[in-house]
Design an enzyme around this catalytic site. Structure first.
Site, PDB file in Angstrom:
ATOM      1  N   LYS B  80      39.808  38.978  30.606  1.00  0.00           N
ATOM      2  CA  LYS B  80      38.436  38.704  31.050  1.00  0.00           C
ATOM      3  C   LYS B  80      37.563  39.917  30.733  1.00  0.00           C
ATOM      4  O   LYS B  80      38.021  41.067  30.837  1.00  0.00           O
ATOM      5  CB  LYS B  80      38.461  38.412  32.548  1.00  0.00           C
ATOM      6  CG  LYS B  80      37.154  37.904  33.128  1.00  0.00           C
ATOM      7  CD  LYS B  80      37.354  37.515  34.602  1.00  0.00           C
ATOM      8  CE  LYS B  80      36.079  36.999  35.238  1.00  0.00           C
ATOM      9  NZ  LYS B  80      36.293  36.567  36.635  1.00  0.00           N
ATOM     10  N   SER B 155      34.549  32.044  37.902  1.00  0.00           N
ATOM     11  CA  SER B 155      33.929  32.779  36.828  1.00  0.00           C
ATOM     12  C   SER B 155      34.846  33.076  35.628  1.00  0.00           C
ATOM     13  O   SER B 155      34.341  33.414  34.559  1.00  0.00           O
ATOM     14  CB  SER B 155      33.386  34.107  37.369  1.00  0.00           C
ATOM     15  OG  SER B 155      34.437  34.935  37.804  1.00  0.00           O
ATOM     16  N   SER B 179      37.703  32.425  41.504  1.00  0.00           N
ATOM     17  CA  SER B 179      37.366  32.569  40.082  1.00  0.00           C
ATOM     18  C   SER B 179      38.532  32.519  39.116  1.00  0.00           C
ATOM     19  O   SER B 179      38.318  32.458  37.907  1.00  0.00           O
ATOM     20  CB  SER B 179      36.594  33.871  39.862  1.00  0.00           C
ATOM     21  OG  SER B 179      35.244  33.696  40.200  1.00  0.00           O
TER      22      SER B 179
END
Lengths: 100, 504
Positions: B80, B155, B179
């Site tokens: 990420k 996310s 997330s």
């Protein structure tokens, strides 16, 4: 609790948050903040009189590190992403006497 | 479809160690997959093909020389874009950090690399991890590989879409309120948020420091256990990382737990299609039946302060969501104060003659709408006169939520519930109303407040062909129970979900 959110309050929070806002943003945030704060207000339904606040999920206490020097960033590494620098310093606009 | 990209991380690592596949072949297969499909999915913000191939060559040479190349030797992964790496950019999908080059590598990424993983690139996300759809990315939208008209969740939407779209063998994400688990559910992959503090946060760009935790997104439960084995453990660079030793999560993974006690929270099965879609309810019901067939004991438990309320007009609310958004916006406003356009990041090009205008205009120009909203809400919640009514009240409710879980775990080993109210929603469906977007996390958010580990695994497709995820929740530091309980289900009821776009 209910707090009246108006444009002046949103502008004030923007100033505290160091974010300039357009008039359109102020209008949108007045409405959205009212909705969100109403949702936050739901917690007032709960009696929390004798409850200890919980700031952390796993409550560790007194985490100490050995007091021994170790390598850190060099000045050039620390300044590598600086938007503006002079020698080994971060350069910024005037701090004293200007602005709010 | 290349056979290499069909393998799980564990299978690929075994194949490389056995000399059946080389690390270079594996890396090239994923670079080819990215070239073929990422134009459509847009899971990555940046890829490092040359660096990845060099790394793979080195691993092949090491193996040929008889060296150990690690439990993830040659396995291509995505990380990420809020995890710092000394190579490439670490943007958090924010225009503020569009050109930021980190001076150090996050501990979790360093551990993956030390275990032999090959980092292919940085995965897209909601800006600074604030969002549930990856629509808040300052870079571009990531598409759900199951239906490109739908969001991948967020996310960690780029990480989930990359794993589901076979653009990497596994990925790292971060989870502050769901997330990792929510996008894993939307994309039909496994996602695990370990116990708070189990994985070092050093080098993870902070959003809500008392809630943030790094974890894996993978093809199956075994890979989730494998990656957690690698990234977990104490780190002197993160004073909130836990000193407890890390068990080998793979050791007993394939041993079913006898008479597993599964708790069903009565509050997590609300009678509302918005709060729990009929498809999701049915899928979770079938999963419960599957556990019963494995002699699990199903017990009712109660989580009153995580209750999901549905008003007469259909509006959904939850004490946990309210408490969470006070705590996370407060921590966010404090954490994002570091973005001062002095040390790094975007600075306005306008000629400004005082520093406050410089801060305020630079932030206004480069932060997205949701980030501004959260910084401001947090600033307000912490401001003089409101601190007790909002922040302190939320911390007290946080304790009530954590205590509910403690009571529930006296009656069961794991808690089972849906991961999300509905399968993946369409682009734009929830962007107009922040509260509706926040309610996408009603089943995941309490775990972060309480620090508990949670795992989402795919169970089946909805009638419209979208993945549905089941969430398992464990007590603090009992990840091994979660993995074993999930593995029991996975091996007897394999979901084998492959998006149609990957098969064609």
């Amino acid at each position: 609790m209910s707090t009246h959110i108006d444009a002046d309050l949103v502008r004030h929070i923007g100033k505290l948050s160091r974010i300039e806002l357009t008039d359109e943003e102020v209008t949108a945030f007045v409405r959205q903040f009212s909705d969100v704060l109403e949702a936050f207000g739901k917690l007032q339904e709960l009696d929390t009189e004798n409850i200890e606040p919980m700031a952390h999920a796993v409550e560790l206490q007194n985490v100490f590190a050995d007091d021994t020097p170790r390598p850190s960033l060099t000045p050039d590494e620390a300044l590598a992403n600086a938007p503006d620098r002079v020698d080994d310093f971060f350069r910024v606009p005037k701090v004293i006497g200007g602005g709010a | 479809m290349s056979a290499i990209t069909d393998l799980t991380a564990a299978q690929l690592a075994a194949s490389i160690v056995a000399g059946e596949t080389s690390a270079v072949e594996a890396t090239q297969a994923y670079l080819d997959a990215i070239a073929a499909r990422d134009g459509e999915i847009q899971a990555f913000n940046e890829t490092y093909p040359d660096r990845a191939l060099d790394r793979a060559k080195q691993l092949d040479a090491d193996r040929a020389a008889g060296k150990q190349i690690g439990p993830l030797g040659g396995v291509p992964v995505a990380v990420k874009d809020n995890l710092c790496t000394t190579y490439g950019r670490t943007t958090c999908a924010s225009k503020y950090l569009a050109d930021f080059r980190a001076p150090y590598t996050a501990t979790a990424v360093a551990k993956l690399q030390a275990a032999g993983a090959v980092v292919l690139g940085k995965a897209n996300m909601d800006e600074f991890a604030m969002g549930s759809s990856t629509e808040n990315s300052g870079m571009h939208a990531t598409k759900n590989p199951w239906d490109t008209g739908r969001v991948p969740g967020g996310s960690s939407g780029g990480s989930a879409a990359a794993v589901a779209g076979r653009l990497c063998a596994a990925a790292l994400g971060s989870d502050t309120g769901g997330s990792i688990r929510q996008p894993a559910a939307f994309c039909g992959v496994v996602g695990c948020k370990p116990t708070y503090g189990r994985v070092s946060r050093y080098g993870l760009v902070a959003f809500g420091s008392s809630l943030d935790q790094i974890g894996p997104l993978t093809r199956d439960v075994k890979d989730a256990a494998l990656l957690t084995n690698v990234i977990a453990g104490h780190d002197p660079a993160d004073s909130t990382s836990l000193p407890n030793s890390v068990p080998d999560y793979l050791a007993q993974l394939d041993e079913p737990i006898k008479n597993l006690r599964i708790g069903l929270p009565t509050e997590f099965f609300p009678d509302s299609a918005e709060a729990l879609s009929p498809d999701t309810r049915a899928a979770i019901g079938k999963a419960i039946d599957a556990y019963k067939a494995m002699d699990a004991d199903i017990v009712e438990v109660s989580l009153p302060h995580s209750r999901i309320d549905v008003a007469a007009d259909g509006a959904i609310s939850s004490f946990a969501v309210s408490a969470y958004y006070i705590v996370c916006t407060a921590e966010c406003s404090s954490n994002l104060a570091r973005f001062d356009s002095v040390h790094y990041g975007h600075r306005t090009k306008d000629a400004v003659d005082d520093i406050v205008t410089m801060y305020s205009r630079s932030r206004a120009e480069s932060l997205g709408e949701e980030v501004k909203r959260r910084v401001m809400l947090g600033t307000y919640a912490l401001s003089s006169g409101y601190y007790d009514a909002y922040y302190n009240k939320a911390l007290k409710v946080r304790r009530l939520i954590a205590d509910d879980f403690k009571s529930a775990f006296r009656k069961c080993d794991v808690i089972l519930c849906p991961t999300t109210p509905t399968p993946a929603f369409r682009f734009g469906e929830k962007t107009a109303n922040p509260i509706e977007m926040y309610m996408a996390d009603i089943y995941t958010i309490s775990l972060n407040l309480a620090g508990l580990p949670g795992l989402s695994l795919p169970v089946r497709l909805s009638e419209s062909g979208l993945p549905i995820g089941m969430q398992l929740i464990g007590p603090i530091l009992r990840e091994e129970i979660l993995f074993r309980a999930a593995r029991m289900y996975e091996t007897t009821n394999p979901a084998n979900l492959v998006p149609p776009m990957v098969m064609t």
